[in-house]
Design an enzyme around this catalytic site. Structure first.
Site, PDB file in Angstrom:
ATOM      1  N   TRP A 127       0.871  -1.184   0.000  1.00  0.00           N
ATOM      2  CA  TRP A 127       0.000   0.000   0.000  1.00  0.00           C
ATOM      3  C   TRP A 127       0.909   1.236   0.000  1.00  0.00           C
ATOM      4  CZ3 TRP A 127      -2.062   2.776   4.755  1.00  0.00           C
ATOM      5  CH2 TRP A 127      -3.071   3.674   4.413  1.00  0.00           C
ATOM      6  N   ASP A 208      -0.795  -5.954   8.868  1.00  0.00           N
ATOM      7  CA  ASP A 208      -1.819  -4.963   8.555  1.00  0.00           C
ATOM      8  C   ASP A 208      -3.012  -5.736   8.005  1.00  0.00           C
ATOM      9  OD1 ASP A 208      -3.316  -2.799   7.854  1.00  0.00           O
ATOM     10  OD2 ASP A 208      -1.845  -1.905   6.487  1.00  0.00           O
ATOM     11  N   ALA A 210      -6.730  -5.048   6.894  1.00  0.00           N
ATOM     12  CA  ALA A 210      -7.722  -3.994   6.643  1.00  0.00           C
ATOM     13  C   ALA A 210      -8.952  -4.517   5.920  1.00  0.00           C
ATOM     14  CB  ALA A 210      -7.082  -2.869   5.824  1.00  0.00           C
ATOM     15  N   LYS A 243     -13.473  -0.825   6.104  1.00  0.00           N
ATOM     16  CA  LYS A 243     -14.060  -1.541   4.975  1.00  0.00           C
ATOM     17  C   LYS A 243     -15.095  -2.557   5.438  1.00  0.00           C
ATOM     18  CE  LYS A 243     -10.189   0.271   3.449  1.00  0.00           C
ATOM     19  NZ  LYS A 243      -9.686   1.063   2.385  1.00  0.00           N
TER      20      LYS A 243
HETATM   21  C1  LMR Z   1      -6.882   2.220  -0.714  1.00  0.00           C
HETATM   22  O1  LMR Z   1      -5.846   1.539  -0.702  1.00  0.00           O
HETATM   23  O2  LMR Z   1      -7.396   2.658  -1.747  1.00  0.00           O
HETATM   24  C2  LMR Z   1      -7.572   2.522   0.589  1.00  0.00           C
HETATM   25  O3  LMR Z   1      -6.902   1.922   1.636  1.00  0.00           O
HETATM   26  C3  LMR Z   1      -7.831   3.954   0.786  1.00  0.00           C
HETATM   27  C4  LMR Z   1      -6.614   4.738   1.115  1.00  0.00           C
HETATM   28  O4  LMR Z   1      -6.633   5.430   2.138  1.00  0.00           O
HETATM   29  O5  LMR Z   1      -5.628   4.686   0.375  1.00  0.00           O
END
Ligand code: LMR
Length: 394
Positions: A127, A208, A210, A243
């Site tokens: 991410w 992590d 999510a 989410k």
């Molecule tokens: C994403 O990866 O799109 C989500 O987790 C939203 C974000 O805050 O980036």
């Protein structure tokens, strides 16, 4: 003073959100930011959330401060949801945070306090905000191979070879389920091998998680995190409710630290409380309270789990449809990985130029690394996307 400030790099995901908003074309398709949308393109408030909020509005008599770690009932409910009975509750410190991102940030802060030399190993890719926060905090970061763009799966040999570099006191950041941005995940045998390697090296896992409930089911998606927590002496777990409870803007998350014994748990809990105080004092309560009510009330919990299951199954259906449509149009199985991936995202494995072409010529928005949000599709837009992918020559 302010003139000394430098322009900061825009977050790619949030930038894409804005570009989509500004695009006047009819029929544009948003596969960018990781937000669930139903077939009508709406991100609904979940039924159980509405019901809990209504009850809260009626019953709540004060909004006075709760505690630095948030309501202990939220901690208990979330530890139960994520960890089940994998570790004794007396060994888990927990603090509510502003969303999963808040938990990630606090985890990095705690690591830096405990071991300023710790290197954080992150998957390539991960991410983008993991990298951005680590850079901002000037923490040493090492990437490990993860995604094999030739197969759309995990490059497990590459991953293990790179993790061999880890030393005692380093931290390995892993996605508990539904890897973001790739959608490619380890199986439990591979998780076991990663655990063995971390134990051998003395490296600590940070997980992590999510998207619990978006992959194979609430329990199934927690299995790897539970396995890790039950086998290592210490670990950190950042969990998000954004989410799976659809409470994105309420900023509801939790940082859990599994300690070796109750003394270390006490020390760790004190540190989590202290860090909350330094960074924002008391964590937000509304979303956490709603989540707690849902998890503690059998009818609300059953309704929430059922709606989440519908969300999960709709995404699986869209994956199958897209993989099938691409197979039909391309006459090959090279997109079969889309049906194998789990969670909200899949990485197509194409170039930024192709991603730009999809945007410019077909008004289809996905993140530049070719991550697409499956939940941004519906039955009618899947064929449009599949045709655009083939027309672009991907
Ligand atoms: C994403 O990866 O799109 C989500 O987790 C939203 C974000 O805050 O980036």
């Amino acid at each position: 003073m302010f003139s000394n400030l430098k322009e900061q790099p825009a977050d790619k995901i949030l930038q894409l959100m804005q570009m989509y908003k500004d695009d006047p074309r009819e029929g544009k398709i948003d596969l960018g930011v990781g937000v669930y949308k139903n077939a009508e393109g709406v991100t609904p408030v979940m039924r159980a959330v509405k019901a809990a909020e209504k009850q809260l509005w009626q019953d709540q008599t004060t909004k006075a401060y709760v505690g630095l770690a948030g309501d202990p009932a939220f901690g208990d409910a979330m530890v139960d949801l994520v960890l089940g009975d994998a570790v004794p509750r007396g060994q888990v410190a927990a603090a509510a945070t502003p969303g999963g991102t808040g938990a990630v940030r606090q985890a990095f802060e705690m690591i830096r306090m405990a071991n300023p030399d710790a290197r954080i190993f992150v998957s390539d890719p991960t991410w983008p905000n993991h990298l951005s926060i680590l850079k901002f905090m000037e923490m040493p970061t090492v990437t490990y191979r993860y995604f094999d763009s030739a197969t759309g799966g995990v490059d497990f040999d590459g991953m293990m070879a790179d993790l061999e570099q880890a030393k005692a006191g380093d931290v390995i950041l892993l996605h508990g389920c539904c890897h973001n941005p790739t959608g490619a995940n380890l199986n439990l045998t591979q998780w076991q091998a990663v655990i063995d390697l971390m134990l051998k090296k003395g490296a600590m896992p940070m997980i992590d998680i999510a998207y619990q409930g978006f992959g194979d089911g609430l329990e199934e998606d927690a299995a790897a995190t539970r396995l890790v927590a039950s086998m290592v002496p210490e670990c950190l777990i950042a969990a998000s409710c954004s989410k799976n409870f659809g409470v994105y803007r309420e900023r509801t998350g939790i940082l859990m630290a599994v300690a070796q014994d109750s003394d270390l748990r006490g020390l760790t809990q004190g540190t989590l409380n202290y860090l909350n105080r330094q960074n924002y004092s008391f964590p937000p309560d509304h979303g956490a309270r709603v989540v707690t009510m849902i998890l503690q009330t059998p009818e609300l919990r059953a309704d929430w789990a059922a709606e989440l299951e519908d969300v999960r199954n709709s995404m699986l259906g869209l994956r199958e449809q897209l993989a099938g449509e691409l197979q039909r149009l391309s006459g090959s199985d090279r997109f079969g990985f889309i049906a194998q991936h789990r969670g909200m995202f899949s990485r197509l494995g194409t170039s930024p130029e192709m991603v730009a072409k999809l945007r410019e010529e077909h008004a289809i928005y996905m993140v530049g690394d070719s991550r697409l949000n499956i939940a941004g599709l519906n039955r009618d837009t899947v064929p449009v996307l599949a045709k655009a992918i083939i027309d672009c020559g991907i």
